[in-house]
Design a protein around this motif. Structure first.
Motif, mmCIF file in Angstrom:
data_model
loop_
_atom_site.group_PDB
_atom_site.id
_atom_site.type_symbol
_atom_site.label_atom_id
_atom_site.label_comp_id
_atom_site.label_asym_id
_atom_site.label_seq_id
_atom_site.Cartn_x
_atom_site.Cartn_y
_atom_site.Cartn_z
ATOM 1 N N UNK A 29 27.400 9.652 29.362
ATOM 2 C CA UNK A 29 25.939 9.628 28.221
ATOM 3 C C UNK A 29 26.050 10.147 27.195
ATOM 4 N N UNK A 30 25.213 9.980 26.173
ATOM 5 C CA UNK A 30 25.523 10.597 24.484
ATOM 6 C C UNK A 30 26.218 11.890 24.347
ATOM 7 N N UNK A 31 25.923 12.336 24.362
ATOM 8 C CA UNK A 31 26.934 13.755 24.618
ATOM 9 C C UNK A 31 28.663 13.274 24.209
ATOM 10 N N UNK A 32 28.664 12.819 25.390
ATOM 11 C CA UNK A 32 30.231 11.979 25.438
ATOM 12 C C UNK A 32 30.521 11.175 24.374
ATOM 13 N N UNK A 33 29.181 10.273 24.360
ATOM 14 C CA UNK A 33 30.138 8.757 23.615
ATOM 15 C C UNK A 33 29.420 9.560 22.042
ATOM 16 N N UNK A 34 29.269 10.421 21.560
ATOM 17 C CA UNK A 34 28.907 11.484 20.632
ATOM 18 C C UNK A 34 30.622 11.879 19.985
ATOM 19 N N UNK A 35 30.994 12.490 21.622
ATOM 20 C CA UNK A 35 31.475 13.433 20.747
ATOM 21 C C UNK A 35 33.261 11.807 20.621
ATOM 22 N N UNK A 36 33.344 11.478 21.420
ATOM 23 C CA UNK A 36 34.713 10.470 21.242
ATOM 24 C C UNK A 36 34.415 10.025 20.070
ATOM 25 N N UNK A 37 33.089 9.050 19.540
ATOM 26 C CA UNK A 37 33.162 8.669 18.175
ATOM 27 C C UNK A 37 33.790 9.366 16.880
ATOM 28 N N UNK A 38 32.749 11.029 17.409
ATOM 29 C CA UNK A 38 33.257 12.168 16.448
ATOM 30 C C UNK A 38 34.948 11.914 15.847
ATOM 31 N N UNK A 72 37.325 9.929 17.337
ATOM 32 C CA UNK A 72 37.846 8.910 16.209
ATOM 33 C C UNK A 72 37.755 8.346 15.061
ATOM 34 N N UNK A 73 36.500 8.901 14.749
ATOM 35 C CA UNK A 73 36.539 9.315 12.819
ATOM 36 C C UNK A 73 37.020 10.378 12.664
ATOM 37 N N UNK A 74 37.271 11.645 13.347
ATOM 38 C CA UNK A 74 38.428 12.530 12.607
ATOM 39 C C UNK A 74 39.327 12.673 12.515
ATOM 40 N N UNK A 75 39.838 11.257 13.830
ATOM 41 C CA UNK A 75 40.876 11.121 13.797
ATOM 42 C C UNK A 75 41.767 9.859 12.946
ATOM 43 N N UNK A 76 41.082 9.051 12.456
ATOM 44 C CA UNK A 76 41.208 7.784 11.174
ATOM 45 C C UNK A 76 41.711 8.399 10.107
#
Length: 271
Positions: A1-10, A12-16
């Motif tokens: 869902x949107x929450x999972x996609x948002x968590x993964x994208x966030x 990835x942004x912090x990890x990068x």
């Protein structure tokens, strides 16, 4: 869902290494992309319905109108719980926003009690014809306020004990001040719970949207003005502006429930 996609994208942004700004950009991007995807999916389904079926078109028009105001309401509610954290973090730093988020997370859970108790009212009011609304509205409003007042009073009285046990003495000492301000803000917001469900059930999402946007705008202005000179105390004071700005919900709901445009009988029956 949107929450999972948002968590993964966030993540990835912090990890990068893109930090807080990268997290904000990814969160906003995921929200918009999922919203546009949902609109495209619905539009594709509606395209198969003949436009000559006026009943369907009229229903869709009503749904889209209701949805538009609901979307505006969602934007207004971002002021408390989302945008406020961004302002506190950008002005005071990550340590301050961590304390703010801890305090707000607990204070908002108290408010959820009133929301859970009032949620059943929206379909109830939607099914009514409007006659006798004043008595029912006043009774539900009074019960909600008494429940919220009791929970808030008990939480405020016991905060000095359970916060150190939960966060540790040092962190609790840093958090308890802003926690009391946010608790007061959510206590004021309890005034708007039953009016919100009443107006939504009576198909007046326009009033809800305008009141929420007004309250959110007031709070954001308060955050920008008060947070730099006063720190977390300023953020706490600004949080009071959101429910105060939204009090127009209570006024308009009381007028609508009474039927003649005067809130007096409803307000008097609260006593």
């Amino acid at each position: 869902g949107r929450a999972t996609l948002g968590f993964l994208a966030g993540w990835a942004a912090l990890w990068s290494g893109h930090g807080l700004h990268g997290l904000v950009v990814t969160t906003v991007s995921v929200t918009w992309l999922t919203a546009l995807g949902s609109i495209a999916f619905v539009a594709r389904g509606l395209a198969r319905v003949p436009l000559s079926e006026l009943a369907v078109v009229a229903t869709c028009r009503r749904l889209l109108g209701f949805g538009m105001f609901s979307a505006l309401t969602s934007i207004g509610t971002l002021a408390i719980g989302q945008v406020d954290k961004l302002v506190v973090g950008s002005v005071l730093g990550l340590e301050a926003v961590a304390l703010y988020a801890l305090a707000q997370g607990l204070a908002s859970k108290i408010h959820q009690i009133a929301i859970a108790a009032g949620r059943v009212l929206m379909p109830y009011f939607a099914a009514r014809t409007g006659s006798g609304d004043a008595v029912v509205f006043a009774s539900a409003w009074r019960a909600s306020l008494l429940l919220s007042a009791g929970v808030v009073a008990a939480t405020a009285a016991l905060a000095g004990r359970f916060l150190p046990a939960w966060l540790g003495a040092e962190r609790a000492a840093q958090t308890i001040g802003i926690f009391h301000w946010l608790l007061a803000a959510y206590a004021l917001h309890a005034l708007n719970v039953v009016p919100y469900y009443y107006l939504t059930g009576r198909r007046r999402p326009d009033i809800v949207a305008l009141a929420t946007l007004f309250g959110g705008g007031l709070m954001l202005a308060g955050l920008v003005v008060l947070t730099p000179p006063l720190g977390l105390t300023g953020a706490g004071l600004a949080s009071l502006l959101y429910p105060l700005g939204c009090l127009v919900l209570a006024w308009r709901a009381a007028r609508l429930a009474n039927g003649d445009g005067s809130p007096g009988p409803v307000l008097r029956s609260m006593v």
